[in-house]
Design an enzyme around this catalytic site. Structure first.
Site, PDB file in Angstrom:
ATOM      1  N   SER A 182       0.791  -1.228   0.000  1.00  0.00           N
ATOM      2  CA  SER A 182       0.000   0.000   0.000  1.00  0.00           C
ATOM      3  C   SER A 182       0.820   1.273   0.000  1.00  0.00           C
ATOM      4  O   SER A 182       0.348   2.310  -0.476  1.00  0.00           O
ATOM      5  CB  SER A 182      -0.943   0.010   1.211  1.00  0.00           C
ATOM      6  OG  SER A 182      -0.203  -0.053   2.426  1.00  0.00           O
ATOM      7  N   HIS A 210      -5.350  -3.465  -2.572  1.00  0.00           N
ATOM      8  CA  HIS A 210      -4.954  -2.438  -3.539  1.00  0.00           C
ATOM      9  C   HIS A 210      -4.763  -2.998  -4.951  1.00  0.00           C
ATOM     10  O   HIS A 210      -4.190  -2.321  -5.804  1.00  0.00           O
ATOM     11  CB  HIS A 210      -3.671  -1.756  -3.068  1.00  0.00           C
ATOM     12  CG  HIS A 210      -3.859  -0.953  -1.822  1.00  0.00           C
ATOM     13  ND1 HIS A 210      -4.293   0.360  -1.836  1.00  0.00           N
ATOM     14  CD2 HIS A 210      -3.695  -1.280  -0.522  1.00  0.00           C
ATOM     15  CE1 HIS A 210      -4.383   0.801  -0.594  1.00  0.00           C
ATOM     16  NE2 HIS A 210      -4.022  -0.174   0.221  1.00  0.00           N
ATOM     17  N   LYS A 241     -11.900   0.561  -1.804  1.00  0.00           N
ATOM     18  CA  LYS A 241     -10.913   1.215  -2.660  1.00  0.00           C
ATOM     19  C   LYS A 241     -11.404   1.220  -4.106  1.00  0.00           C
ATOM     20  O   LYS A 241     -12.194   2.075  -4.480  1.00  0.00           O
ATOM     21  CB  LYS A 241      -9.559   0.542  -2.469  1.00  0.00           C
ATOM     22  CG  LYS A 241      -9.076   0.705  -1.011  1.00  0.00           C
ATOM     23  CD  LYS A 241      -7.824  -0.018  -0.717  1.00  0.00           C
ATOM     24  CE  LYS A 241      -7.350   0.252   0.709  1.00  0.00           C
ATOM     25  NZ  LYS A 241      -8.295  -0.203   1.753  1.00  0.00           N
TER      26      LYS A 241
END
Length: 395
Positions: A182, A210, A241
């Site tokens: 990340s 991610h 996300k």
């Protein structure tokens, strides 16, 4: 002297080292994706994890609105009591198909998923092998599990092999890694991890927080893009996300999901997510799979932005993800960099220890599919002289 004086002293020490944090209020810029408003100013938003630009998608909002009317505001209980509303079953079935797994389980958020899963799979007498740059939720999950924590140097497979050999006789062995790290934006050595898992009889858990939505033909993640999804025993991902919503999931075998349903404490002892949110996730999942152009656009923009900064001599690390760090080193310098960028109309937050190792403070740029090439090129052209002026790159 009061009982809380120690807090004041510790906070002063943090401030002296440029490590104190504070909350600030921002809002989405009206009718203009890719920007936020702060202090009455519109800023190009380069610190968002809304990678595919779905956080404001009207179809997701409409699905949530309808479910809110049909199911009410809250779930009213944990999932194992009476909070397991109909939208959950539909979503988990769709997630299992998407991940080509036998089953899936929705949990409140990524932090709770990682802590709950790790603590359910390992305990006293076991060992968890974890990349040194794994997310804090993984680190905390190992701590809560009470298993031995064997941290291997970042992406150092020789070091991991030596640790696996050292602990080869442990009852259970679990290897845990982020797919995309990340704070650095680089990839885990997933092929090598899968090989070591088989060689030493370990379980492999991969967190695609991610990379989910970004990699794979239908956004299944980096494991799928590399053809390794069947080599992963425990697949974790988030909806907060690339999906633009909130929540997390775990996918794998039916036995795994049955076990977690009975042993993952964050699932057992937390009120279920609101049905409207679960419906919004389902709508987002459909969009993520169907609109491959968002992934292509994100990759093009990330490549342009990263190459432009690298060509100017900035240390942006390795990788092809939308996470583009510019390593500064000094905490105070990273804060000055961030504030100067904001003065130039760019929102990019300074990341400092303990989120990153000491001496590696940085600006962590994170991009979105809604950013145009023109926006990113212009941003790079403004970032480079600011970095130079602060001594981040040689003048």
């Amino acid at each position: 002297m009061t009982m809380l004086n120690w807090m004041e002293q510790e906070l002063e020490a943090l401030a002296e080292r440029s490590l104190e944090r504070s909350l600030r209020t921002v809002s989405a810029a009206k009718d203009c994706q890719g920007y936020i408003e702060s202090g009455g100013r519109k800023l190009l938003h380069l610190s968002s994890n809304d990678y595919l630009g779905l956080a404001g998608h009207p179809d997701i909002a409409n699905a949530m609105r309808q479910a809110l009317l049909d199911e009410g505001a809250g779930s009213g209980a944990s999932r194992l009591v009476t909070g397991n509303r109909p939208p959950y079953a539909r979503l988990e079935q769709a997630l299992a198909v998407w991940q080509q797994s036998e089953a899936a389980l929705v949990i409140a958020n990524g932090y709770m998923a990682n802590t709950g899963v790790i603590a359910a799979l390992a305990g006293r007498g076991d060992v968890v092998f974890s990349d040194k740059l794994n997310h804090a939720s993984i680190v905390d999950g190992v701590t809560l599990s009470r298993a031995e924590h064997a941290r291997y140097r970042h992406n150092d497979m020789d070091h991991l092999r030596s640790l696996l050999h050292k602990h080869r006789d442990k009852r259970r062995k679990l290897i845990v890694t982020d797919a995309i790290f990340s704070m650095d934006g680089d990839q885990a050595q997933l092929r090598e991890l899968a090989e070591l898992k088989h060689e030493y009889g370990a379980m492999l858990m991969v967190d695609e927080a991610h990379s989910g939505g970004i990699y794979g033909a239908r956004g299944e993640g980096l494991c799928a893009e590399l053809g390794l999804h069947r080599q992963v025993d425990v697949h974790v991902g988030t909806f907060s996300k690339a999906f633009g919503v909130y929540g997390a999931y775990v996918s794998g075998s039916r036995t795994l999901i049955r076990w977690l349903t009975n042993k993952a404490r964050p699932l057992i002892y937390s009120t279920a997510l609101p049905p409207s949110l679960v419906a919004g996730i389902s709508a987002s999942l459909e969009i993520v799979q169907a609109e491959h152009w968002r992934r292509l656009r994100l990759r093009e923009g990330s490549r342009l932005f990263r190459s432009r900064l690298a060509a100017a001599g900035l240390n942006v690390g390795a990788g092809d993800s939308p996470i583009v760090p510019v390593i500064v080193g000094d905490n105070a310098a990273a804060l000055r960099f961030s504030s100067t960028l904001e003065a130039e109309g760019i929102a990019a937050v300074a990341i400092r220890p303990p989120t990153v190792p000491d001496g590696s403070a940085r600006i962590r740029f994170s991009l979105s599919a809604v950013h145009t090439d023109e926006q990113l090129a212009d941003a790079a052209d403004r970032i480079i002289p600011i970095a130079s002026g602060l001594g981040v790159v040689p003048r």
